[in-house]
Design a protein around this motif. Structure first.
Motif, PDB file in Angstrom:
ATOM      1  N   PRO A   1       0.830  -1.211   0.000  1.00  0.00           N
ATOM      2  CA  PRO A   1       0.000   0.000   0.000  1.00  0.00           C
ATOM      3  C   PRO A   1       0.863   1.259   0.000  1.00  0.00           C
ATOM      4  N   VAL A   2       0.426   2.259  -0.750  1.00  0.00           N
ATOM      5  CA  VAL A   2       1.206   3.487  -0.898  1.00  0.00           C
ATOM      6  C   VAL A   2       1.529   4.110   0.456  1.00  0.00           C
ATOM      7  N   GLU A   3       0.509   4.274   1.303  1.00  0.00           N
ATOM      8  CA  GLU A   3       0.722   4.952   2.582  1.00  0.00           C
ATOM      9  C   GLU A   3       1.711   4.189   3.459  1.00  0.00           C
ATOM     10  N   ALA A   4       1.582   2.872   3.484  1.00  0.00           N
ATOM     11  CA  ALA A   4       2.458   2.067   4.334  1.00  0.00           C
ATOM     12  C   ALA A   4       3.898   2.096   3.831  1.00  0.00           C
ATOM     13  N   VAL A   5       4.066   1.975   2.518  1.00  0.00           N
ATOM     14  CA  VAL A   5       5.419   1.961   1.956  1.00  0.00           C
ATOM     15  C   VAL A   5       6.094   3.313   2.164  1.00  0.00           C
ATOM     16  N   ARG A   6       5.376   4.387   1.873  1.00  0.00           N
ATOM     17  CA  ARG A   6       5.982   5.716   1.994  1.00  0.00           C
ATOM     18  C   ARG A   6       6.151   6.150   3.447  1.00  0.00           C
ATOM     19  N   GLY A   7       5.445   5.489   4.347  1.00  0.00           N
ATOM     20  CA  GLY A   7       5.581   5.826   5.762  1.00  0.00           C
ATOM     21  C   GLY A   7       6.654   5.031   6.481  1.00  0.00           C
TER      22      GLY A   7
ATOM     23  N   ILE B   1      13.703 -10.050   6.129  1.00  0.00           N
ATOM     24  CA  ILE B   1      12.534 -10.703   6.717  1.00  0.00           C
ATOM     25  C   ILE B   1      12.873 -11.173   8.130  1.00  0.00           C
ATOM     26  N   THR B   2      11.998 -10.819   9.065  1.00  0.00           N
ATOM     27  CA  THR B   2      12.207 -11.222  10.463  1.00  0.00           C
ATOM     28  C   THR B   2      11.214 -12.289  10.902  1.00  0.00           C
ATOM     29  N   ALA B   3      10.065 -12.376  10.220  1.00  0.00           N
ATOM     30  CA  ALA B   3       9.061 -13.375  10.583  1.00  0.00           C
ATOM     31  C   ALA B   3       8.183 -13.669   9.379  1.00  0.00           C
ATOM     32  N   VAL B   4       7.709 -14.912   9.304  1.00  0.00           N
ATOM     33  CA  VAL B   4       6.827 -15.337   8.217  1.00  0.00           C
ATOM     34  C   VAL B   4       5.566 -15.937   8.819  1.00  0.00           C
ATOM     35  N   GLY B   5       4.397 -15.398   8.421  1.00  0.00           N
ATOM     36  CA  GLY B   5       3.128 -15.927   8.888  1.00  0.00           C
ATOM     37  C   GLY B   5       2.497 -16.819   7.840  1.00  0.00           C
ATOM     38  N   THR B   6       1.245 -17.203   8.056  1.00  0.00           N
ATOM     39  CA  THR B   6       0.566 -18.074   7.098  1.00  0.00           C
ATOM     40  C   THR B   6       0.243 -17.348   5.795  1.00  0.00           C
ATOM     41  N   GLY B   7       0.133 -16.031   5.867  1.00  0.00           N
ATOM     42  CA  GLY B   7      -0.160 -15.270   4.657  1.00  0.00           C
ATOM     43  C   GLY B   7       0.466 -13.898   4.680  1.00  0.00           C
ATOM     44  N   SER B   8       1.595 -13.773   5.353  1.00  0.00           N
ATOM     45  CA  SER B   8       2.248 -12.473   5.455  1.00  0.00           C
ATOM     46  C   SER B   8       3.713 -12.659   5.821  1.00  0.00           C
ATOM     47  N   VAL B   9       4.484 -11.608   5.586  1.00  0.00           N
ATOM     48  CA  VAL B   9       5.873 -11.585   6.045  1.00  0.00           C
ATOM     49  C   VAL B   9       6.121 -10.246   6.721  1.00  0.00           C
TER      50      VAL B   9
ATOM     51  N   GLY C   1      -1.946  -9.303   2.629  1.00  0.00           N
ATOM     52  CA  GLY C   1      -2.747  -9.389   1.414  1.00  0.00           C
ATOM     53  C   GLY C   1      -2.197 -10.401   0.426  1.00  0.00           C
ATOM     54  N   ASP C   2      -2.533 -10.197  -0.840  1.00  0.00           N
ATOM     55  CA  ASP C   2      -2.087 -11.119  -1.890  1.00  0.00           C
ATOM     56  C   ASP C   2      -0.571 -11.166  -1.997  1.00  0.00           C
ATOM     57  N   GLU C   3       0.069 -10.004  -1.841  1.00  0.00           N
ATOM     58  CA  GLU C   3       1.525  -9.966  -1.960  1.00  0.00           C
ATOM     59  C   GLU C   3       2.188 -10.696  -0.793  1.00  0.00           C
ATOM     60  N   GLY C   4       1.640 -10.534   0.402  1.00  0.00           N
ATOM     61  CA  GLY C   4       2.182 -11.247   1.554  1.00  0.00           C
ATOM     62  C   GLY C   4       2.029 -12.748   1.413  1.00  0.00           C
ATOM     63  N   ARG C   5       0.868 -13.180   0.911  1.00  0.00           N
ATOM     64  CA  ARG C   5       0.653 -14.614   0.692  1.00  0.00           C
ATOM     65  C   ARG C   5       1.595 -15.150  -0.377  1.00  0.00           C
TER      66      ARG C   5
END
Length: 255
Positions: free
Chosen positions: A9-15, A58-66, A26-30
């Motif tokens: 997401p734009v806001e998250a990346v730029r922040g 990467i510090t942690a990997v979830g079922t559908g996210s990193v 989301g889809d990218e994390g999965r």
């Protein structure tokens, strides 16, 4: 080896800031966690699709996210000379092949064109579905080629609308086998005349398998579009645009 690229997401990346934690979901994390099976300790880049890029481990990997620790942030420079591919709708998926390759080669925007001889037609709901398919296509191709800029996909245009839109670019070139000058000659003349001294934008028009009609050449020529040929051979609709982009990337100093 270059690091895998994902889009966030734009806001998250730029922040994001160096040293902070960033969660890619989301889809990218999965895709990162499940498809790519990335592990803690591996490094990736995340972009907002508009040139802003963060890099981290990467510090942690979830079922559908990193989750990653951000190590770097920055804005990739936009090209000084923008390139747009006007691709006629073509049968057999050749238009999609052209758009995918063009994205990998650095095109900045694509325009779907309802040419007179296009067999494929986007009408009604098909126009929205067709455009969304191209949006997904350029996103995947940008990701594969590690591009932080995702090309813009315009709505489908017929020739009348394309002629009106041509004012949005500085130069429009129509690839045509009977043109008197080559693409290289056209741009040598532009450079000699100083037209490329300042930042510019160029649209490359590619017709369908049946070619571009005389009426279309006349209508686009009336708004300043110039015909040009690539060389001695006739290329398919799927390869003409990418071939032109390779040449223009070199001539314009983008590569």
């Amino acid at each position: 080896m270059t690091r895998p690229l994902f889009f966030g997401p734009v806001e998250a990346v730029r922040g994001a800031a160096p040293g902070s934690a960033f969660l890619l979901g989301g889809d990218e994390g999965r895709h990162a966690a499940v498809v790519r099976r990335l592990s803690p300790g591996e490094r990736i880049d995340v972009s907002d699709g508009s040139g802003y890029r963060i890099g981290g481990v990467i510090t942690a990997v979830g079922t559908g996210s990193v989750e990653l620790e951000v190590e770097s942030v920055g804005q990739d420079p936009a090209p000084r000379h923008r390139l747009v591919l006007v691709q006629a709708l073509a049968k057999g998926g050749r238009d999609e092949q052209a758009v995918e390759s063009a994205t990998e080669l650095g095109v900045d925007a694509v325009v779907p064109w309802h040419a007179e001889r296009s067999i494929v037609r986007w009408r009604g709901d098909k126009a929205d579905k067709g455009r969304q398919k191209w949006v997904s296509l350029v996103g995947a191709a940008a990701k594969q080629s590690r591009r932080s800029f995702v090309p813009e996909v315009h709505g489908v245009m017929d020739t009348t609308r394309l002629a009106a839109w041509s004012g949005a670019v500085d130069h429009m070139v129509i690839l045509h086998e009977d043109a008197g000058e080559t693409l290289a000659q056209r741009f040598a003349a532009l450079e000699a005349g100083g037209a490329l001294d300042a930042p510019s934008s160029t649209a490359v028009v590619v017709g369908p398998e049946g070619g571009i009609s005389d009426a279309e050449l006349a209508k686009l020529g009336a708004v300043g579009a110039l015909p040009a040929r690539l060389g001695p051979h006739v290329l398919r609709s799927s390869s003409a645009g990418p071939a032109a982009l390779v040449l223009l990337n070199h001539l314009l100093g983008r590569w």
